[in-house]
Design an enzyme around this catalytic site. Sequence first.
Site, PDB file in Angstrom:
ATOM      1  N   TYR A  57      49.106  42.102  30.435  1.00 17.81           N
ATOM      2  CA  TYR A  57      48.897  40.911  29.607  1.00 17.81           C
ATOM      3  C   TYR A  57      50.158  40.622  28.803  1.00 17.81           C
ATOM      4  O   TYR A  57      50.882  41.549  28.414  1.00 17.81           O
ATOM      5  CB  TYR A  57      47.767  41.157  28.594  1.00 17.81           C
ATOM      6  CG  TYR A  57      46.377  41.197  29.168  1.00 17.81           C
ATOM      7  CD1 TYR A  57      45.613  40.031  29.255  1.00 17.81           C
ATOM      8  CD2 TYR A  57      45.802  42.388  29.584  1.00 17.81           C
ATOM      9  CE1 TYR A  57      44.316  40.062  29.745  1.00 17.81           C
ATOM     10  CE2 TYR A  57      44.500  42.428  30.076  1.00 17.81           C
ATOM     11  CZ  TYR A  57      43.761  41.266  30.160  1.00 17.81           C
ATOM     12  OH  TYR A  57      42.484  41.303  30.635  1.00 17.81           O
TER      13      TYR A  57
ATOM     14  N   TYR B  55      44.230  47.286  35.780  1.00 15.92           N
ATOM     15  CA  TYR B  55      45.096  47.971  34.804  1.00 15.92           C
ATOM     16  C   TYR B  55      44.351  49.127  34.150  1.00 15.92           C
ATOM     17  O   TYR B  55      43.126  49.140  34.085  1.00 15.92           O
ATOM     18  CB  TYR B  55      45.628  46.988  33.751  1.00 15.92           C
ATOM     19  CG  TYR B  55      44.574  46.285  32.938  1.00 15.92           C
ATOM     20  CD1 TYR B  55      44.015  46.874  31.812  1.00 15.92           C
ATOM     21  CD2 TYR B  55      44.153  44.998  33.288  1.00 15.92           C
ATOM     22  CE1 TYR B  55      43.056  46.222  31.056  1.00 15.92           C
ATOM     23  CE2 TYR B  55      43.193  44.344  32.535  1.00 15.92           C
ATOM     24  CZ  TYR B  55      42.640  44.961  31.424  1.00 15.92           C
ATOM     25  OH  TYR B  55      41.693  44.303  30.694  1.00 15.92           O
TER      26      TYR B  55
ATOM     27  N   ARG C 203      40.399  49.159  34.619  1.00 19.86           N
ATOM     28  CA  ARG C 203      39.554  47.964  34.700  1.00 19.86           C
ATOM     29  C   ARG C 203      39.706  47.315  36.064  1.00 19.86           C
ATOM     30  O   ARG C 203      40.832  47.112  36.540  1.00 19.86           O
ATOM     31  CB  ARG C 203      39.963  46.913  33.637  1.00 19.86           C
ATOM     32  CG  ARG C 203      39.740  47.236  32.180  1.00 19.86           C
ATOM     33  CD  ARG C 203      38.291  47.420  31.742  1.00 19.86           C
ATOM     34  NE  ARG C 203      37.253  46.690  32.446  1.00 19.86           N
ATOM     35  CZ  ARG C 203      36.930  45.408  32.265  1.00 19.86           C
ATOM     36  NH1 ARG C 203      37.562  44.682  31.375  1.00 19.86           N
ATOM     37  NH2 ARG C 203      35.952  44.850  32.958  1.00 19.86           N
TER      38      ARG C 203
ATOM     39  N   HIS D 281      40.066  41.145  36.793  1.00 20.63           N
ATOM     40  CA  HIS D 281      39.105  40.177  36.246  1.00 20.63           C
ATOM     41  C   HIS D 281      39.836  39.051  35.540  1.00 20.63           C
ATOM     42  O   HIS D 281      40.977  39.198  35.094  1.00 20.63           O
ATOM     43  CB  HIS D 281      38.141  40.857  35.266  1.00 20.63           C
ATOM     44  CG  HIS D 281      38.828  41.482  34.088  1.00 20.63           C
ATOM     45  ND1 HIS D 281      39.360  42.750  34.123  1.00 20.63           N
ATOM     46  CD2 HIS D 281      39.110  41.002  32.849  1.00 20.63           C
ATOM     47  CE1 HIS D 281      39.922  43.026  32.957  1.00 20.63           C
ATOM     48  NE2 HIS D 281      39.796  41.980  32.159  1.00 20.63           N
TER      49      HIS D 281
ATOM     50  N   HIS E  20      38.997  36.547  32.271  1.00 18.50           N
ATOM     51  CA  HIS E  20      38.081  36.294  31.155  1.00 18.50           C
ATOM     52  C   HIS E  20      37.709  34.814  31.130  1.00 18.50           C
ATOM     53  O   HIS E  20      38.578  33.950  31.296  1.00 18.50           O
ATOM     54  CB  HIS E  20      38.756  36.639  29.825  1.00 18.50           C
ATOM     55  CG  HIS E  20      39.045  38.101  29.656  1.00 18.50           C
ATOM     56  ND1 HIS E  20      38.161  38.983  29.084  1.00 18.50           N
ATOM     57  CD2 HIS E  20      40.137  38.842  29.977  1.00 18.50           C
ATOM     58  CE1 HIS E  20      38.695  40.192  29.050  1.00 18.50           C
ATOM     59  NE2 HIS E  20      39.898  40.136  29.598  1.00 18.50           N
TER      60      HIS E  20
END
Lengths: 190, 234
Positions: B105, B144, B154, B157, B159
């Site tokens: 991110y 990640y 995780r 995905h 959000h």
Amino acid sequence: MSKTRLGQTPSQTVGPFFHFGLPYEGDSNLISGDAQGQRIVVEGKVTDGAGEPVPDVMIEIWQANAAGKYDHPEDTQDKPIDEGFHGFGRCATDKEGIFRFHTVKPGAVPGQGNSLQAPHLVTFVFGRGMLKQLLTRIYFEDEAHNANDPVLGLIPEARRGTLIARKTNSATYTMNIVLQGEGETVFFEY
Amino acid sequence: MADVIPYNREEKSAQPPSLYPPYNSTVLRAPKQPLVILPHTLSEVTGPVYGHGKVLPVDADLTKQHAGEPLGERIIVSGRLLDENGRAVPNALVEVWQCNAAGRYIHARDQHPAPLDPNFSGAGRVVTDAQGNYKFTTIKPGAYPWRNHPNAWRPAHIHFSLFGPSFINRLVTQMYFPGDPLFAFDPIYQGIPDVKARERMVSRFDMDSTIPEWALGYKFDIVLRGRDATPMEH
């Protein structure tokens, strides 16, 4: 209706990394230039079950304008819409767990049946470690109608105070949000 | 003023509990006191109406927000926003955010030692059309690691944050990709009690929305709470 319902999409946590996706400039200031009513600041600190500040949650509020009218088609009351005030705000907590909104004090709004609800902010808390958001409300301590508010009336008396913001100076109201433990804020199933 | 029409309640098997100890961070953040059951009043069945915020075309194309093209697999994610009765939810704001193809991110607190991509920020927004359709172009996010438990990862995905017709329709969720081997190990995905309900968060590959020699299509329909009448029918 006997039609089969579609299944609801499940909720998932907003996670720790929403800050580049959700906050926007002016998100915690609900007022544009000519909004009617008393300008106030509503602020508080969010803490967890260890009493530690929670620096990575997001608070959203939804409220009526100063006349007690929601800017939404289902509010059919004969009260004025305020072009300077739409009623939605968003605020990520800072590193001390503080949130702060600049808004106007809402008017009273209708409740179920013929009841009247004391002025309040509908409040959601989203965060890491929260698979679904929590719903609460923020009321104001200097509103006499709190005593007759039908939603406060649903809450055991000893816990009602957790939803009532204290007037901490002439135009600032403070309500801390305790996610868990002593003084835990009342949250709603909705 | 007429009585408000309440929305359906949460579908318990499809919605996660606040406390789910395999997801460690829930332990100090879940209320311990019982929730107070709130009747739906005008305060709950109203909510912000979009139109106020300006949403630009570039907000729906996360591959065009910088001078160059981001690295990764270009995808088109589209679907419909519906209520439980299958009615379209029009004019709804859909906000999305995600990591880049390497699983990183742009957020300052993301310490995963994977590269940032100067051509990818990873945030977008769109408004649903009159039939509840939305669509955006992005790149496929990577998996990640996180520190929930040893060797925790995780699944990839995106959000999603959604505003429906009322404030209590508010939904924040995550869209996953079909067949991800990490589902079985992810306490966020597993936090949904009903196994079949979990699958509602998994998009499906869609050849019809795949654009030849350009991008793969994924479909993700989202269902918000409905109610048994609409104000017009009432």
